[in-house]
Design a protein around this motif. Structure first.
Motif, PDB file in Angstrom:
ATOM      1  N   ALA A 413       1.395  72.048  39.641  1.00 40.10           N
ATOM      2  CA  ALA A 413       1.694  71.348  39.719  1.00 40.10           C
ATOM      3  C   ALA A 413       2.483  70.237  39.393  1.00 40.10           C
ATOM      4  O   ALA A 413       3.110  69.966  37.970  1.00 40.10           O
ATOM      5  N   VAL A 414       1.953  68.980  39.561  1.00 34.03           N
ATOM      6  CA  VAL A 414       2.442  67.838  39.536  1.00 34.03           C
ATOM      7  C   VAL A 414       2.152  67.330  38.244  1.00 34.03           C
ATOM      8  O   VAL A 414       2.891  66.948  37.276  1.00 34.03           O
ATOM      9  N   THR A 415       0.615  67.729  38.452  1.00 39.24           N
ATOM     10  CA  THR A 415      -0.060  67.830  37.072  1.00 39.24           C
ATOM     11  C   THR A 415       0.431  67.832  35.504  1.00 39.24           C
ATOM     12  O   THR A 415      -0.259  67.324  34.156  1.00 39.24           O
ATOM     13  N   ILE A 416       0.727  69.443  36.099  1.00 41.12           N
ATOM     14  CA  ILE A 416       0.467  70.169  34.396  1.00 41.12           C
ATOM     15  C   ILE A 416       1.867  69.770  33.927  1.00 41.12           C
ATOM     16  O   ILE A 416       2.362  70.170  32.915  1.00 41.12           O
ATOM     17  N   GLY A 417       3.320  69.580  35.377  1.00 43.03           N
ATOM     18  CA  GLY A 417       4.392  69.680  34.834  1.00 43.03           C
ATOM     19  C   GLY A 417       4.833  68.028  34.534  1.00 43.03           C
ATOM     20  O   GLY A 417       5.494  68.153  33.631  1.00 43.03           O
ATOM     21  N   LEU A 418       4.250  67.451  35.132  1.00 44.56           N
ATOM     22  CA  LEU A 418       4.823  66.447  34.881  1.00 44.56           C
ATOM     23  C   LEU A 418       3.728  65.574  34.088  1.00 44.56           C
ATOM     24  O   LEU A 418       4.491  64.626  32.599  1.00 44.56           O
ATOM     25  N   ARG A 419       2.600  66.070  33.604  1.00 44.53           N
ATOM     26  CA  ARG A 419       1.744  64.816  33.036  1.00 44.53           C
ATOM     27  C   ARG A 419       1.527  64.069  32.025  1.00 44.53           C
ATOM     28  O   ARG A 419       0.949  63.405  31.101  1.00 44.53           O
ATOM     29  N   ASP A 420       2.089  62.979  33.033  1.00 40.98           N
ATOM     30  CA  ASP A 420       2.367  61.785  32.746  1.00 40.98           C
ATOM     31  C   ASP A 420       2.754  60.677  33.870  1.00 40.98           C
ATOM     32  O   ASP A 420       3.268  61.313  35.284  1.00 40.98           O
ATOM     33  N   THR A 421       0.855  59.872  33.924  1.00 39.82           N
ATOM     34  CA  THR A 421       1.370  58.989  34.876  1.00 39.82           C
ATOM     35  C   THR A 421       2.096  58.524  34.932  1.00 39.82           C
ATOM     36  O   THR A 421       2.319  57.081  36.295  1.00 39.82           O
ATOM     37  N   ASN A 422       3.312  57.883  34.158  1.00 37.77           N
ATOM     38  CA  ASN A 422       4.585  57.680  34.564  1.00 37.77           C
ATOM     39  C   ASN A 422       5.354  58.019  35.622  1.00 37.77           C
ATOM     40  O   ASN A 422       5.692  57.355  36.362  1.00 37.77           O
ATOM     41  N   MET A 423       5.696  59.454  34.953  1.00 34.55           N
ATOM     42  CA  MET A 423       6.276  59.966  35.402  1.00 34.55           C
ATOM     43  C   MET A 423       6.156  60.002  37.762  1.00 34.55           C
ATOM     44  O   MET A 423       5.999  60.415  38.114  1.00 34.55           O
ATOM     45  N   ILE A 424       4.594  60.191  37.523  1.00 31.88           N
ATOM     46  CA  ILE A 424       3.665  60.322  38.673  1.00 31.88           C
ATOM     47  C   ILE A 424       3.852  59.108  39.925  1.00 31.88           C
ATOM     48  O   ILE A 424       3.755  59.328  41.028  1.00 31.88           O
ATOM     49  N   GLY A 425       3.934  58.473  38.462  1.00 33.92           N
ATOM     50  CA  GLY A 425       3.770  56.648  39.438  1.00 33.92           C
ATOM     51  C   GLY A 425       5.370  56.469  40.125  1.00 33.92           C
ATOM     52  O   GLY A 425       5.395  56.237  41.327  1.00 33.92           O
ATOM     53  N   HIS A 426       6.656  56.893  39.515  1.00 33.45           N
ATOM     54  CA  HIS A 426       7.585  56.653  39.955  1.00 33.45           C
ATOM     55  C   HIS A 426       7.406  57.731  40.983  1.00 33.45           C
ATOM     56  O   HIS A 426       8.289  57.205  42.228  1.00 33.45           O
ATOM     57  N   ALA A 427       7.495  58.953  41.866  1.00 28.43           N
ATOM     58  CA  ALA A 427       7.344  59.897  42.952  1.00 28.43           C
ATOM     59  C   ALA A 427       6.445  58.878  43.082  1.00 28.43           C
ATOM     60  O   ALA A 427       6.862  59.236  44.401  1.00 28.43           O
ATOM     61  N   GLY A 484      11.350  60.671  41.095  1.00 30.55           N
ATOM     62  CA  GLY A 484      10.944  60.549  42.304  1.00 30.55           C
ATOM     63  C   GLY A 484      11.734  61.535  43.259  1.00 30.55           C
ATOM     64  O   GLY A 484      11.684  61.626  44.743  1.00 30.55           O
ATOM     65  N   TRP A 485      12.460  62.630  42.744  1.00 28.11           N
ATOM     66  CA  TRP A 485      12.978  63.813  43.363  1.00 28.11           C
ATOM     67  C   TRP A 485      11.999  64.598  44.108  1.00 28.11           C
ATOM     68  O   TRP A 485      12.025  65.595  44.840  1.00 28.11           O
ATOM     69  N   ILE A 486      10.406  64.735  43.391  1.00 32.17           N
ATOM     70  CA  ILE A 486       9.297  65.551  43.751  1.00 32.17           C
ATOM     71  C   ILE A 486       9.151  64.948  45.467  1.00 32.17           C
ATOM     72  O   ILE A 486       9.216  66.002  46.355  1.00 32.17           O
ATOM     73  N   PRO A 487       9.236  63.731  45.421  1.00 28.04           N
ATOM     74  CA  PRO A 487       8.785  63.012  46.939  1.00 28.04           C
ATOM     75  C   PRO A 487       9.385  63.765  48.308  1.00 28.04           C
ATOM     76  O   PRO A 487       9.680  63.570  48.920  1.00 28.04           O
ATOM     77  N   LEU A 488      10.863  63.040  47.769  1.00 23.16           N
ATOM     78  CA  LEU A 488      12.263  63.449  48.618  1.00 23.16           C
ATOM     79  C   LEU A 488      12.282  65.265  48.425  1.00 23.16           C
ATOM     80  O   LEU A 488      12.327  65.026  49.907  1.00 23.16           O
TER      81      LEU A 488
END
Length: 763
Positions: A413-427, A484-488
Motif C-alpha cells: 500500500a505504501v509503495t503503490i500509494g506513495l510511489r516516491d522514495t521522498n514521501m516514504i522517506g518523510h514517513a 509523515g501521517w502514515i507512521p502516526l
C-alpha cells in the motif's frame, strides 16, 4: 512447553548470556561474531546512502543546490552519524543491556525491576531470586530514591511510562513497513539510469514483485539464507566505500572541509526554514541504529561495537563524502546522485549488490518486527497470534503468519500509494526519530535509577542527545502532510490495540483476584472436596499465582466428580529476558496433604521461547513426585496466602526443577516416568504412598481444565471502559488465538468452562 538450555557455546550465546562469557571468549570468536552481525544488524543502516541525499533535497532546498548547501547537508550527516550512532548508541546505550539483550523492552525491563514500575500482574517476591533478575544492592542516591518513589506512588505516571514505551515499540514496528518499501524501491529505481525509457509504473511493479517474494519466503526462516547476509553487506560496504574514495579523488578532494560544524550553521542561516525542514531527510542516515542496540542479544556487545566502529562507520562516512564530492560538481543530478556517482564500469555489479543489500535490510527489519510482536504477546501487550519457531538451533528466530501478511499489505500500500522514495522517506524519518527519542528518555531514567548516576550527568545526556533528536523530530512533524501521517496513524492504531489489550488483561486479573475461592470453603468440604475423586490428574489453568481460582468453584458447585490429584497451573511472564530452565518451574502444595492439591508456577522471560507441550506432562509429574519425596527437608520460603484463612493454609517450600528433554512421544508408564525424573526415583519401595498415587494417577490420564471467559464492562463503568472492553477487547478476544492453542493443550484432554466477567470500576 519446557526446554533444556543447550550446552554448546554458540547456542549459549543465542540465549542472551554473551556478556557473561565475553571475557573468556577468544579474539577469533569475537571477530567471527562481528562478521556475522553485519548481515543481521547493519542491513538497514548500510542501505541509507541510497536515499539520504535524494530525500534531503526533495523540498524547496533543491532551489539552493550550490556547494555551500551540499557541504552543510554533509556536515549534518557526519555529525548526526557520529553523535547519535557512535557516541550515544555504541559508547553509552549499549552498556545498558538486560542480561545481554537490548532494545526498548530491555530498558523498560531494567527500570521495572529496579523501581517496581511493572504493570504485569502475578509478579511475586520470589521472582527476584531469579539469576537473571540481577538487581544489585547498591547505595541509593537521593535522585534515584526520589524518582522511584514518585513513580511508585503515582499509578498514572506508571501507565504513562508504559504508553511511552508502547509508542516507541509501535514506531519500531513501523520500520518493518517502511524499511522494505524504501530500500527496495530505491534500489530498483537505479535501473532507470541505464534504461531511460522505463516508466515509473514498471519500477513500482518490479519493487512490489520483490516485496512479495521477500515476504513469501519468511516462513522458511532466515537461518536458511543467513549465511549469505554477511558477505552481501560486507561487499556492499566495501563497494560504496571504494566508490566514495574514487569520487573524492576525482571530483573534489577538498570535500573534507565540509566536516566542519561551521557549514551546519551556514546552511541554516542561508536557507532558514527550508534548511531546517530538510533535516527530516538527514535523519535517514541513522536509520537502523536502534536495530544495532536491539539485536545485541544475538551476538555480543563487543562484537557489534567492533563491526560498527572499524567497518560500518568508516565505510558509510566515505560513501557520504564521495557522494557529496560528486554532487559538488553535478548539481543537476541531485535526485539521482547515488547511481549517477557510480563509475560506468562497475554500475551493474553495484546495482545487483545494492538490490541484494536492500533485501537483506528488509529481512532484518521484518525479523525484528516478528521478535517485537512475540515479546509484546509475552508481556500481555498484544493479542495472541501464531508464533512459529523457524530454527531448532538458532534461538529466538520466529515467524508470525498474520503479522507477515499484514506487513506485506502495508508495504504494498505504501509503495503503490506513495510511489516516491521522498514521501516514504518523510514517513520513515518521523518513525526513526520518535524511537530514538524514546530510547534517550528511557536511558536517562536508567542512568538515575539503575546506574545511580548524578542528576547532572543524566541531564547532560538528555539535553545533548534529546535536543538533537527533538530538532529532527520537529522537522519531521512538518512533513506530516507529505507522508509523515502514515507512521502516526499506524502507531496510533497499534498502540491502541496494545493498550486496550493490556487494559483488558489487567481488569480480568483484578476480577480473578476479587473472586477467588475462599480457602475456608475448600477446607470445609473435607479431603474429598464434597465430590467423588476419580482416578487421574486434573490441571486447572489459572492466571493466579496464589489462591484458588473461581473456575474451580464452578466445578465444586456444579459437578459431582473431580480428579484424584489436582494441580493449579499458572503460566506467567516475568520481567527478565530469559529464565534458566532449572528455575522455570515452582512446585508447592495447596492445603493439607490428604487433599492432594498442588500448585505449579511456570515462568518465562519476555524473550523466552516456550517449547512444545509433549514434555510438559512428564516433567510436571516428575517434579510433583520429587517435591513430595523432598517435602519437609527444606526451610519454608514460599506459600499460598489467603486473607480470610491465612492460618489454615499450609505454607509450602519453594522447589525449582530442571525439566528433562525427551523425544516427541507421550510417556505413560511409571517406569518411563521414573526415567524422566533423571534417577530421582530409585525403586517403588522407596517412594511415599502419595508419590505412588501420583504416578498411578498419571497412568489414568491427565485432563486440562481452562476457563473460557467473556469480559463485559459494568453498567457504571466509564464510556472508555465500555468501548474498550465491550467492543475492542471483545473483538480481539474472539479473533485471536485461544489459550488452549497458546499453551499447546491437547484437544482430546481439554475441558473448557465458560465464565462471564464484569470488569471496570464503579462510578
Amino acid at each position: 512447553m519446557f526446554h533444556q538450555r543447550p550446552s554448546s557455546s554458540f547456542e549459549s550465546q543465542e540465549y542472551g548470556i554473551h556478556n557473561q562469557k565475553l571475557n573468556k571468549a577468544s579474539c577469533s570468536a569475537v571477530l567471527s561474531l562481528a562478521y556475522q552481525s553485519l548481515g543481521v544488524v547493519y542491513g538497514d543502516l548500510s542501505t541509507s546512502p541510497l536515499y539520504v541525499y535524494k530525500t534531503t533535497f526533495s523540498g524547496k532546498l533543491s532551489l539552493h543546490e550550490d556547494d555551500e548547501e551540499i557541504y552543510g547537508v554533509l556536515s549534518f550527516i557526519f555529525w548526526t552519524f557520529t553523535l547519535i550512532a557512535l557516541l550515544k548508541y555504541v559508547l553509552i546505550v549499549m552498556s545498558a543491556d538486560d542480561n545481554g539483550e537490548g532494545g526498548t523492552f530491555a530498558l523498560y525491563s531494567l527500570l521495572c525491576r529496579h523501581a517496581k514500575l511493572s504493570m504485569l500482574p502475578n509478579q511475586q517476591d520470589t521472582d527476584e531470586k531469579l539469576s537473571a533478575y540481577g538487581v544489585e544492592k547498591t547505595a541509593e542516591t537521593w535522585q534515584s530514591f526520589a524518582l522511584k518513589s514518585f513513580f511508585e506512588k503515582h499509578t498514572v505516571f506508571r501507565k504513562g511510562l508504559l504508553i511511552f514505551v508502547l509508542l516507541g515499540t509501535c514506531m519500531t514496528i513501523g520500520d518493518g513497513v517502511f524499511t522494505p518499501a524504501i530500500s527496495v524501491l530505491s534500489a530498483v529505481s537505479g535501473v532507470t539510469i541505464k534504461v531511460t525509457g522505463l516508466h515509473e509504473n514498471y519500477v513500482v511493479a518490479i519493487s512490489c514483485a520483490l516485496l512479495v517474494g521477500i515476504f513469501s519466503i519468511q516462513h522458511h526462516g532466515t537461518h536458511r539464507v543467513a549465511f549469505l547476509f554477511a558477505p552481501i553487506v560486507t561487499a556492499w560496504l566495501l563497494s560504496i566505500a571504494g566508490i566514495g574514495i574514487y569520487n573524492i579523488i576525482k571530483w573534489n578532494p577538498r570535500i573534507f572541509q565540509a566536516l566542519s560544524p561551521i557549514y551546519m550553521v551556514k546552511l541554516l542561516k542561508e536557507t532558514r526554514r527550508e534548511g531546517w525542514l530538510s533535516l527530516g531527510g538527514v535523519v535517514l542516515s541513522i536509520t537502523g541504529v536502534e536495530t544495532m542496540f536491539a539485536d545485541i542479544g544475538h551476538f555480543s556487545t563487543l562484537s557489534v561495537k567492533i563491526a560498527f566502529t572499524f567497518l560500518v562507520y568508516p565505510c558509510l562516512v566515505l560513501a557520504y563524502l564521495g557522494e557529496a564530492a560528486f554532487l559538488s560538481r553535478h548539481h543537476e543530478d541531485i535526485q539521482r546522485s547515488f547511481y549517477k556517482a557510480i563509475p560506468e564500469a562497475v554500475f551493474w555489479p553495484v546495482f545487483i549488490v545494492a538490490t541484494s543489500a536492500a533485501v537483506v535490510g528488509s529481512q532484518a527489519a521484518i525479523s525484528a518486527t516478528f521478535s517485537i510482536i512475540s515479546q509484546c504477546c509475552a508481556l500481555n501487550c498484544f493479542p495472541h497470534v501464531k508464533i512459529v519457531h523457524t530454527s531448532r538451533k538458532i534461538y529466538g528466530q520466529v515467524y508470525i503468519p498474520e503479522v507477515n501478511w499484514m506487513l506485506l499489505s502495508l508495504c504494498l500500500a505504501v509503495t503503490i500509494g506513495l510511489r516516491d522514495t521522498n514521501m516514504i522517506g518523510h514517513a520513515y524519518g518521523l518513525a526513526v526519530t520518535t524511537v530514538m527519542f524514546v530510547t534517550t528518555c528511557l536511558m536517562t531514567l536508567v542512568m538515575i535509577i539503575v546506574w545511580k548516576k548524578h542528576l547532572v550527568t543524566a541531564a547532560l545526556f538528555l539535553v545533548l542527545f534529546g535536543s538533537v533528536e527533538l530538532l529532527y523530530l520537529s522537522a519531521g512533524i512538518f512533513k506530516v502532510p507529505e507522508g509523515g501521517w502514515i507512521p502516526l496513524l499506524l502507531a496510533l492504531t497499534i498502540m491502541s490495540i496494545m493498550f486496550i489489550w493490556n487494559y483488558g488483561k489487567l481488569k480480568k486479573h483484578e476480577f480473578d483476584l476479587e473472586n477467588k475461592v475462599s480457602m475456608n470453603r475448600i477446607l470445609s468440604l473435607g479431603p474429598s472436596l464434597g465430590m467423588v475423586r476419580v482416578p487421574g490428574i486434573g490441571l486447572v489453568y489459572t492466571n493466579l499465582a496464589t489462591g484458588i481460582p473461581a473456575i474451580f468453584g464452578h466445578f465444586v458447585t456444579n459437578l459431582p466428580a473431580f480428579h484424584q490429584v489436582l494441580v493449579f497451573v499458572c503460566v506467567k511472564s516475568v520481567q527478565v529476558p530469559y529464565v534458566q530452565p532449572e528455575e522455570r518451574m515452582i512446585i508447592g502444595r495447596v492445603g493439607p496433604r490428604e487433599y492432594h492439591m498442588f500448585r505449579c508456577i511456570v515462568r518465562y522471560g519476555y524473550k523466552d521461547v516456550p517449547h512444545e507441550n509433549y514434555n510438559f506432562e512428564n516433567g510436571l509429574v516428575s517434579a510433583l513426585v520429587e517435591y513430595v519425596e523432598t517435602e519437609g527437608k527444606e526451610k519454608n520460603e514460599f506459600g499460598d496466602t489467603d486473607t480470610e484463612s491465612e492460618n489454615l493454609v499450609e505454607n509450602f517450600p519453594e522447589h525449582t526443577f530442571t525439566l528433562p528433554d525427551h523425544e516427541e512421544k507421550m510417556v505413560r508408564s511409571i517406569k518411563e516416568i521414573e526415567e524422566s525424573c533423571g534417577g530421582c526415583l530409585d525403586t517403588h519401595s522407596n517412594l511415599k504412598d502419595e508419590s505412588l498415587q501420583i504416578l498411578k494417577a498419571r497412568e489414568s490420564g491427565i485432563a486440562y481444565i481452562l476457563g473460557h471467559s467473556y469480559a463485559k464492562a459494568k453498567k457504571s463503568s466509564s464510556i472508555f471502559s465500555k468501548f474498550a472492553i465491550d467492543v475492542v477487547y471483545s473483538f480481539l478476544s474472539r479473533n485471536c488465538r485461544g489459550t488452549d492453542v497458546v499453551l499447546n493443550v491437547p484437544h482430546t484432554s481439554l475441558l473448557e468452562v465458560g465464565i462471564r466477567k464484569k470488569t471496570g470500576r464503579d462510578t
